[in-house]
Design a protein around this motif. Structure first.
Motif, mmCIF file in Angstrom:
data_model
loop_
_atom_site.group_PDB
_atom_site.id
_atom_site.type_symbol
_atom_site.label_atom_id
_atom_site.label_comp_id
_atom_site.label_asym_id
_atom_site.label_seq_id
_atom_site.Cartn_x
_atom_site.Cartn_y
_atom_site.Cartn_z
ATOM 1 N N PRO A 132 0.798 -1.232 0.000
ATOM 2 C CA PRO A 132 0.000 0.000 0.000
ATOM 3 C C PRO A 132 0.831 1.283 0.000
ATOM 4 O O PRO A 132 0.427 2.272 -0.617
ATOM 5 N N ALA A 133 1.985 1.297 0.657
ATOM 6 C CA ALA A 133 2.811 2.511 0.680
ATOM 7 C C ALA A 133 3.333 2.833 -0.715
ATOM 8 O O ALA A 133 3.279 3.986 -1.169
ATOM 9 N N ALA A 134 3.826 1.809 -1.415
ATOM 10 C CA ALA A 134 4.295 2.017 -2.785
ATOM 11 C C ALA A 134 3.135 2.424 -3.684
ATOM 12 O O ALA A 134 3.292 3.281 -4.578
ATOM 13 N N ALA A 267 11.577 1.204 -2.079
ATOM 14 C CA ALA A 267 11.744 0.824 -0.680
ATOM 15 C C ALA A 267 10.497 0.110 -0.171
ATOM 16 O O ALA A 267 10.590 -0.843 0.620
ATOM 17 N N GLY A 268 9.326 0.531 -0.656
ATOM 18 C CA GLY A 268 8.085 -0.105 -0.239
ATOM 19 C C GLY A 268 7.928 -1.522 -0.749
ATOM 20 O O GLY A 268 7.103 -2.280 -0.227
ATOM 21 N N LEU A 269 8.706 -1.887 -1.776
ATOM 22 C CA LEU A 269 8.639 -3.241 -2.324
ATOM 23 C C LEU A 269 9.738 -4.153 -1.802
ATOM 24 O O LEU A 269 9.714 -5.354 -2.072
ATOM 25 N N LEU A 270 10.699 -3.594 -1.057
ATOM 26 C CA LEU A 270 11.816 -4.412 -0.575
ATOM 27 C C LEU A 270 11.339 -5.553 0.310
ATOM 28 O O LEU A 270 11.889 -6.656 0.276
ATOM 29 N N GLY A 271 10.320 -5.289 1.113
ATOM 30 C CA GLY A 271 9.835 -6.327 2.016
ATOM 31 C C GLY A 271 8.795 -7.239 1.408
ATOM 32 O O GLY A 271 8.200 -8.055 2.116
ATOM 33 N N GLY A 274 9.540 -11.221 -4.560
ATOM 34 C CA GLY A 274 9.018 -11.724 -5.822
ATOM 35 C C GLY A 274 8.228 -10.739 -6.640
ATOM 36 O O GLY A 274 7.519 -11.142 -7.563
ATOM 37 N N ILE A 275 8.333 -9.451 -6.342
ATOM 38 C CA ILE A 275 7.615 -8.459 -7.145
ATOM 39 C C ILE A 275 8.482 -7.217 -7.307
ATOM 40 O O ILE A 275 9.211 -6.826 -6.394
ATOM 41 N N ALA A 276 8.421 -6.611 -8.498
ATOM 42 C CA ALA A 276 9.212 -5.413 -8.786
ATOM 43 C C ALA A 276 8.491 -4.614 -9.859
ATOM 44 O O ALA A 276 7.549 -5.099 -10.505
ATOM 45 N N VAL A 277 8.944 -3.368 -10.056
ATOM 46 C CA VAL A 277 8.316 -2.472 -11.025
ATOM 47 C C VAL A 277 9.376 -1.917 -11.970
ATOM 48 O O VAL A 277 10.551 -1.807 -11.621
ATOM 49 N N VAL A 301 13.809 -9.398 -8.378
ATOM 50 C CA VAL A 301 13.009 -10.616 -8.218
ATOM 51 C C VAL A 301 13.895 -11.862 -8.224
ATOM 52 O O VAL A 301 13.603 -12.833 -7.505
ATOM 53 N N LEU A 302 14.999 -11.852 -8.982
ATOM 54 C CA LEU A 302 15.904 -13.008 -8.957
ATOM 55 C C LEU A 302 16.561 -13.158 -7.591
ATOM 56 O O LEU A 302 16.713 -14.279 -7.084
#
Length: 309
Positions: A132-134, A267-271, A274-277, A301-302
Motif C-alpha cells: 500500500p505505501a508504494a 523501498a516499499g517493495l523491498l519487504g 518476488g515483485i518489482a516495477v 526478483v531473482l
C-alpha cells in the motif's frame, strides 16, 4: 535551453518538472559548473577528429523498435499473451496469483514472481493490497497525453532541412512541440521511402494538462501540424499521406521530488518478495532508461527467488 527540451521530450512544463529526474546528466554537470550553457556544452559529445567516425546519436532497429518484443519472445521461447488484462494480484504461500481476462470469464494464473511494467496508476491499483505505501506514491504520478502525426512528402516538395528535427517551447504558442525528421534520423526509414521518392517526418502534439488540444478529429491535428511546419521551415505543400497515432496518458510527469518518490516506491517493495516495477514512470521515458529499470526489476526478483530457494 530548458523549456524546449522538457516541453518537447516530456510534454511538460519546466517550472513543474524535476531537473534531477528529467535531465540527470545535465544536473550532474551543473553541480560542478556555475553556468547552464557551460554545463550543456560540457555534456555534449566531443567532435570527432580527422579520420574518426562519429558515434551515432540515435540508434534503432530496421523496421522499427516495435519488432523487438516479438523477437525477444521468439529467441527466449517465452509465452506472450496480448489482450489479457491483469485485474488483480495476490500473494500465495509459494508465489503469486493473477486474475487475468474479462470480468465475466476471469482465470487464475500462478507464478513465482511478477514484474509490473504498467503505467503508474494501474500499477498502484495492482499493488494496493500487497504494497500500500508504494501504491500511494505511484498514484500521485500524473501523465500527459499526446499524439504523433506522421506526414509523408515527396522529396522534391520538402525544403532543405538540417539535423534530425527540432523542439518547440510552449511560449511560442504552437500546437506542435517537436518535429522529428525520420528520414534523417534512421537510415532504414530513408531507405523504405526511396523507391517512391517519399520522405517521412513526425510531429508531436500535446502537453501536460492541455488535453483539449487533442480532442479534435485527426484531420484537424494534421492541419495544425502543417500550419506549424509552414511557420517553422516554410513547408507549403500538402502531404501525400498522413497518419495520426494518439497516446492517451502516454508520458509520465517527473514532478519536483520525483527521484525521492521513486526511491520510496522501491523501498516499499523491498519487504515484498518476488515483485518489482519498471518502465517509463521511474528513471526516464526513453527506451534505454526503461531497459535499465527492467534490469533493476529483474535483479530484484531473482535475488528474492534465490533467498526463498
Amino acid at each position: 535551453l530548458v523549456e524546449p527540451m522538457l516541453g518537447g521530450v516530456y510534454a511538460g512544463h519546466s517550472r513543474e518538472l524535476s531537473a534531477r529526474a528529467a535531465v540527470p546528466g545535465l544536473v550532474a554537470r551543473l553541480d560542478g559548473e556555475h553556468s547552464l550553457t557551460a554545463a550543456a556544452a560540457a555534456a555534449m559529445q566531443p567532435v570527432p577528429g580527422p579520420g574518426e567516425t562519429p558515434a551515432p546519436v540515435f540508434a534503432g532497429i530496421s523496421g522499427g523498435v516495435g519488432r523487438l518484443p516479438d523477437a525477444v519472445a521468439a529467441a527466449s521461447g517465452a509465452l506472450v499473451e496480448t489482450g489479457a488484462m491483469v485485474r488483480s494480484l495476490s500473494r500465495t504461500t509459494d508465489g503469486w496469483e493473477l486474475e487475468v481476462g474479462p470480468t465475466r470469464a476471469p482465470r487464475q494464473v500462478s507464478c513465482d514472481a511478477v514484474v509490473l511494467a504498467t503505467p503508474a496508476r494501474p500499477t498502484a491499483r495492482l499493488l494496493e493490497r500487497v504494497a500500500p505505501a508504494a501504491a500511494r506514491e505511484l498514484d500521485g504520478v500524473e501523465y500527459a497525453s499526446m499524439a504523433v502525426v506522421t506526414l509523408a512528402f515527396t522529396e522534391r516538395d520538402l525544403p532543405v532541412t538540417t539535423g534530425s528535427g527540432f523542439l518547440v517551447p510552449p511560449v511560442d504558442g504552437h500546437a506542435v512541440k517537436g518535429v522529428t525528421y525520420s528520414f534523417a534520423k534512421w537510415g532504414w526509414v530513408a531507405g523504405a521511402g526511396r523507391e517512391d521518392d517519399v520522405r517521412l517526418l513526425r510531429c508531436s502534439i500535446g502537453r501536460h494538462r492541455e488535453e483539449h488540444v487533442l480532442q479534435v478529429p485527426d484531420e484537424e491535428l494534421v492541419g495544425a501540424a502543417l500550419r506549424d511546419l509552414a511557420d517553422a521551415v516554410g513547408l507549403s505543400v500538402l502531404p501525400v499521406d498522413s497518419h495520426v497515432q494518439r497516446w492517451g496518458g502516454g508520458l509520465p510527469q517527473y514532478a519536483v521530488g520525483h527521484v525521492a518518490r521513486v526511491h520510496r516506491v522501491r523501498a516499499g517493495l523491498l519487504g515484498v518478495p518476488g515483485i518489482a516495477v519498471c518502465g517509463a514512470a521511474y528513471d526516464g521515458v526513453g527506451i534505454p532508461a526503461c531497459v535499465a529499470s527492467a534490469h533493476l526489476a529483474v535483479d530484484k526478483v531473482l535475488a528474492d527467488l534465490d533467498d526463498v530457494g
